[in-house]
Design an enzyme around this catalytic site. Structure first.
Site, short mmCIF file in Angstrom:
data_model
loop_
_atom_site.label_atom_id
_atom_site.label_comp_id
_atom_site.label_asym_id
_atom_site.label_seq_id
_atom_site.Cartn_x
_atom_site.Cartn_y
_atom_site.Cartn_z
N LYS A 11 0.85 -1.21 0.00
CA LYS A 11 0.00 0.00 0.00
C LYS A 11 0.87 1.24 0.00
CE LYS A 11 0.86 1.43 4.45
NZ LYS A 11 1.66 2.53 4.82
N PRO A 94 9.34 -4.05 -0.94
CA PRO A 94 10.47 -3.55 -0.17
C PRO A 94 10.17 -3.60 1.34
CG PRO A 94 9.97 -2.06 -1.99
CD PRO A 94 8.88 -3.09 -1.97
N ALA A 96 10.74 -2.72 5.52
CA ALA A 96 10.93 -1.54 6.38
C ALA A 96 10.84 -0.28 5.52
CB ALA A 96 12.26 -1.62 7.13
N ALA A 97 9.78 -0.22 4.73
CA ALA A 97 9.68 0.76 3.65
C ALA A 97 8.52 1.73 3.79
CB ALA A 97 9.53 0.00 2.33
N MET A 99 5.45 0.48 3.32
CA MET A 99 4.51 -0.07 2.34
C MET A 99 3.70 -1.24 2.91
SD MET A 99 6.57 0.17 -1.22
CE MET A 99 5.07 0.51 -2.14
N ALA A 100 3.78 -1.42 4.23
CA ALA A 100 2.99 -2.44 4.94
C ALA A 100 3.21 -3.86 4.43
CB ALA A 100 1.50 -2.09 4.91
N GLY A 101 4.43 -4.17 4.01
CA GLY A 101 4.71 -5.50 3.46
C GLY A 101 4.38 -6.63 4.45
N SER A 103 2.48 -6.53 7.14
CA SER A 103 1.04 -6.53 7.47
C SER A 103 0.25 -7.16 6.33
CB SER A 103 0.53 -5.10 7.67
OG SER A 103 1.25 -4.47 8.69
N SER A 104 0.65 -6.89 5.10
CA SER A 104 -0.07 -7.44 3.96
C SER A 104 0.12 -8.95 3.88
CB SER A 104 0.41 -6.75 2.69
OG SER A 104 -0.33 -7.20 1.61
N ASP A 136 -2.22 -1.90 10.85
CA ASP A 136 -2.43 -1.82 9.39
C ASP A 136 -3.08 -3.09 8.81
OD1 ASP A 136 -1.47 0.70 8.97
OD2 ASP A 136 0.52 0.08 8.25
#
Ligand code: ATP
Length: 293
Positions: A11, A94, A96-97, A99-101, A103-104, A136
């Site tokens: 996101k 990516p 620690a970006a 972009m909620a990696g 959490s997604s 998130d």
């Protein structure tokens, strides 16, 4: 069904405001969230017992420190699943970006296990469970364009944001969300983002109404420590973007473009500058229709 493959999308925050600090250490926020077409892929298989996690990314933990593992355990415990699950994570978002990696990934595991084990949980039930693991996660379960309030868990789904192209650039630094919130001085914020105006512009399908309101109160905190963020934003705005903004607590910067060619040309030009190790040209994606669990 024994195996299921599911995509976990990243996101960006089109708008991010922090309203106040809560006594429990969390922050009350107002954010406009948007799913983008950059994704991890998770393969879930029913197994006899336990949780086994593998991944193509050596830097990630494979035990209970991984949000994927935590999400699987949460569903197994709350739904009393007797069997086990093995999960393979192909990491592309990516890290620690902003972009909620993570959490997604957790949201995708919850949705995937709901289907794989025929648990019959509604999206709302999944969201209520998910918030136990992270603020998130409810949004990542919902996806699409949404207004997130409270600590991020009070969600209003919006019509799909107007079509456009994005240049997403992640510099080679890891930003701790905790550091950014700890260094945010709420009393020093002179102008809060116009979140309501942005929601209205989205409802009207007015891309310029959205881009002129793109703002993030965390940006100045992260920018102060990492000037590369300022350089990336200027680069994008000098190279065809209507507007560029840091996502979440950073350091990822995204620029909004009306034309794909301009976004691609900017990506090409950026690649020689050494400002960002990971760059993508991508688009918004709308909420999956007809989610039935
Ligand atoms: P947010 O936008 O929610 O702040 P983020 O993009 O800043 O998220 P993530 O990439 O989700 O950050 O995760 C940050 C840290 O969480 C990583 O450094 C990693 O050690 C840990 N982590 C645990 N599980 C995962 C996962 N499945 N994917 C990525 N990171 C994970």
């Amino acid at each position: 069904m024994d195996t299921l493959e599911i995509k976990a999308f990243a996101k960006v925050n089109l708008g991010l405001d922090v309203v106040r600090r809560l006594e429990n250490g969390y922050h009350e926020v107002r954010m406009v969230m948007q799913t983008v077409n950059i994704h991890d892929t998770l393969t879930l298989k029913r197994a006899e017992k336990g949780i086994v996690l593998t991944t193509d990314n050596e830097a990630l933990p494979k035990d209970e420190d991984n949000l994927v593992y935590k999400a699987a355990r949460l569903l197994m415990e709350s739904c009393r699943i007797e069997e086990g699950v093995s999960i393979h994570l192909e990491k592309r978002i990516p890290m620690a970006a902003g972009m909620a990696g993570g959490s997604s990934d957790a949201a995708a595991v919850m949705k995937g296990m709901n289907t794989l084990f025929s648990l019959g949980l509604s999206e709302e039930e999944l969201r209520r469970l998910g918030v136990k693991l992270g603020a998130d996660i409810p949004y990542c379960i919902m996806g699409g364009t949404a207004l997130a309030e409270g600590i991020g868990e009070k969600l209003t789904s919006l019509v799909a944001a107007p079509d456009c192209f994005l240049l997403v650039a992640k510099p080679d630094i890891d930003v701790s969300t905790r550091y950014v919130y700890e260094n945010l001085d709420l009393s020093a914020i002179e102008k809060h983002p116009d979140i309501d105006g942005m929601v209205e512009a989205i409802r009207e399908g007015n891309l310029h109404g959205v881009t002129e309101r793109m703002d993030n109160v965390l940006q100045s905190v992260t920018e102060r420590k990492y000037p590369v963020i300022t350089r990336l934003k200027s680069f994008m705005e000098e190279n065809g973007a209507c507007k560029a903004l840091m996502s979440g607590s950073g350091p990822t910067v995204f620029g909004v473009y009306e034309e794909e060619e301009k976004a691609k040309a900017a990506k090409e030009k950026l690649s020689g500058k050494g400002l960002a190790g990971q760059c993508f040209v991508t688009t918004f994606i709308p909420k999956e229709e007809g989610y039935a669990g």
